[in-house]
Design a protein around this motif. Structure first.
Motif, mmCIF file in Angstrom:
data_model
loop_
_atom_site.group_PDB
_atom_site.id
_atom_site.type_symbol
_atom_site.label_atom_id
_atom_site.label_comp_id
_atom_site.label_asym_id
_atom_site.label_seq_id
_atom_site.Cartn_x
_atom_site.Cartn_y
_atom_site.Cartn_z
ATOM 1 N N ALA A 166 0.728 -15.781 -2.159
ATOM 2 C CA ALA A 166 0.894 -14.330 -2.149
ATOM 3 C C ALA A 166 -0.456 -13.628 -2.048
ATOM 4 N N ALA A 167 -1.480 -14.196 -2.710
ATOM 5 C CA ALA A 167 -2.812 -13.599 -2.639
ATOM 6 C C ALA A 167 -3.404 -13.738 -1.243
ATOM 7 N N GLN A 168 -3.178 -14.886 -0.597
ATOM 8 C CA GLN A 168 -3.708 -15.096 0.749
ATOM 9 C C GLN A 168 -3.126 -14.106 1.752
ATOM 10 N N PHE A 169 -1.853 -13.745 1.566
ATOM 11 C CA PHE A 169 -1.170 -12.876 2.521
ATOM 12 C C PHE A 169 -1.051 -11.431 2.027
ATOM 13 N N THR B 137 5.077 -9.743 4.057
ATOM 14 C CA THR B 137 3.690 -9.298 4.108
ATOM 15 C C THR B 137 3.558 -8.162 5.106
ATOM 16 N N GLY B 138 2.578 -7.328 4.882
ATOM 17 C CA GLY B 138 2.363 -6.197 5.773
ATOM 18 C C GLY B 138 1.452 -6.502 6.939
ATOM 19 N N ARG B 139 0.972 -7.731 7.045
ATOM 20 C CA ARG B 139 0.061 -8.065 8.147
ATOM 21 C C ARG B 139 0.397 -9.448 8.688
ATOM 22 N N ARG B 140 -0.122 -9.720 9.864
ATOM 23 C CA ARG B 140 0.047 -11.027 10.486
ATOM 24 C C ARG B 140 -1.251 -11.356 11.199
ATOM 25 N N GLU B 141 -1.890 -12.468 10.811
ATOM 26 C CA GLU B 141 -3.179 -12.838 11.370
ATOM 27 C C GLU B 141 -3.136 -14.253 11.917
#
Length: 502
Positions: free
Chosen positions: A173-176, A252-256
């Motif tokens: 969860a922290a990573q994302f 998550t609110g982002r995708r990398e």
């Protein structure tokens, strides 16, 4: 902003290609002097392709920055429409020698179709643009690998905590910067970490987890993963291994770039960590391994592992050298038929406890050393045997070395063991344990200084000093083959005595 999902998409779990290059990063390279003159200001570039065909559509894969000087440009509107249909990401138009400026009709067509149009000045070769894109891709891949490596280390550290499953979910969860939850086959929330999303997101996530649930498609195998979106929130669901129907769900609110790899690592770890909860026997064996690795008395954990069983200790190093992550070590353990694996730290060897007395076979990409099969109470002895065998394998550049148990055969069978052991004690009495170990290794490698240094992981000068010290203490000539033979016999007898005493 809509609150309904766009529709779940099942995925196969394959790794993504090289991260794309944002068009803005390419335009920021001042030495290229590129200028966007039409279309949107954002695009992801996956490839660079140069073509002067009137219709390059059949030769485009999608995502290209197409470079052209407009040699055969006749109908800009149709040309741009075909590029958009082929999935081109942007068009780079070279000024001169064919056109003195970018045709106005081409600019209007790109604006109309939403295709970014970049003006390439005469002094900028197309090859320089391609080189810049590949360099930016390499930099993006390097950033991705660094992020994945850091995440992998963090997840592995979390998996080693006393509460590994919640710790891994918290780290994920922290990573994302999102929410991670482990669900049972019935949809029950077992563990969760991160900021809890709104109800509509949780509802969409629950629907998504049913896509990867084995019960979702009883007539055919369910997909291993699925994705969806709710507004700007990305949703993911992954089926865990082990046949228990557990699912890892995330929002998550982002995708990398690299997210796919990071979640893949977490899925494997959680699959392994969830396995002990599938039965008391598996839990007991895992706990026994932990206690053994922490230095517990082997006799105390023998009942958990099965005191009557024989065990073979395997020490392993990657053939190319370097540290080994827990997942790679776990794969080696699986290949050897054991889940009892210690991945080691730094340059330490991987250790695997293989149940039974089956002979270990070479493994691609690994250098192995094995002990003789021993009872659980003799693991310390077997650990030393495996370490010496690995050292010999590394020194001789062989993929696998077995410990030579020196069991009574050949000439050694002609002398009673008690007499041989008494002779060994008297002959080797002046030597300390480090000297005995160095002498044993040196003789086994036929007096090679370099191979002995490699096997013992010490400097060759240290080997020379120790062997010289042995010669002095024993008051003998170690270049004499008769002396070497007698010492080797004594060392084997001493090893046999130590084995029987344990």
């Amino acid at each position: 902003m809509p609150d309904t999902p766009t529709g779940p998409t099942a995925t196969t779990g394959s790794a993504p290609p090289t991260p794309p290059v944002p068009l803005a990063e390419l335009l920021a390279r001042e030495e290229l002097r590129l200028r966007r003159i039409a279309g949107p200001d954002h695009a992801d570039l996956w490839w660079v392709h140069t073509s002067e065909m009137a219709d390059p559509y059949p030769y485009l894969l999608g995502g290209e920055l197409l470079l052209s000087a407009g040699v055969l440009l006749k109908d800009p509107a149709t040309y741009v429409a075909r590029l958009v249909e082929a999935g081109a990401a942007a068009l780079g138009f070279g000024v001169t020698p064919v056109h003195d400026s970018v045709p106005q009709a081409l600019i209007e067509a790109c604006d109309r179709h939403g295709l970014p149009l970049v003006e390439v000045p005469p002094e900028t070769p197309f090859t320089a643009i391609a080189r810049a894109v590949w360099r930016l891709m390499a930099e993006a891949r390097h950033r991705e690998l660094r992020r994945v490596t850091r995440a992998q280390q963090a997840l592995a550290t979390a998996a080693a905590r006393p509460d590994p499953v919640p710790a891994v979910l918290h780290q994920l969860a922290a990573q994302f910067s999102g929410w991670a939850v482990l669900l049972s086959a019935a949809g029950e929330e077992l563990h969760a970490a991160g900021r809890r999303p709104p109800p509509e997101v949780r509802a969409a996530l629950a629907r998504l987890t049913r896509v990867v649930s084995p019960a979702a498609l009883p007539a055919s195998p369910a997909p291993t993963s699925a994705t969806d979106t709710v507004g700007d929130t990305h949703l993911f669901a992954y089926a865990l291994g082990g046949g228990q129907g557990l699912v890892l769900a995330m929002s998550t609110g982002r995708r990398e770039a690299g997210d796919h790899t990071v979640t893949g690592i977490a899925v494997v770890l959680l699959s392994l960590l969830a396995a002990p909860h599938q039965g008391a026997d598996a839990a007991g064996r895992s706990a026994a391994l932990v206690r053994l690795l922490l230095g517990a008395d082997p006799a105390a954990v023998a009942p958990l592992l099965g005191g009557a069983e024989l065990w073979t200790v395997v020490h392993a190093r990657r053939s190319g050298g370097g540290p080994v992550d827990p997942l790679t070590a776990g794969a080696l353990g699986a290949a050897l038929g054991s889940a009892l694996v210690d991945a080691g730290r730094g340059g330490d060897a991987v250790k695997v406890l293989v149940p039974g007395d089956a002979r270990v076979t070479p493994q691609p990409g690994w250098t192995l050393g094995t002990s003789t099969p021993v009872s659980i109470t003799a693991l310390d002895l077997a650990d030393g045997q495996a370490a010496r065998a690995l050292g010999r394998a590394v020194a001789t550049r062989t993929p696998l070395a077995h410990h030579d148990n020196g069991a009574g055969g050949g000439l050694s069978a002609l002398i009673p063991p008690d007499q041989a052991e008494a002779h060994a004690r008297a002959l080797l009495a002046p030597l300390t344990e480090p000297l005995i170990e160095t002498l044993r290794c040196w003789l086994s490698l036929h007096g090679s200084w370099d191979r002995t240094a490699t096997a013992l992981q010490i400097h060759r000068n240290t080997v020379r000093q120790r062997i010289a010290r042995c010669a002095t203490l024993l008051d003998t000539d170690l270049d004499d083959m008769d002396v070497r033979t007698e010492l080797w016999f004594a060392l084997r007898s001493a090893a046999g005595r130590a084995r029987r005493s344990d």
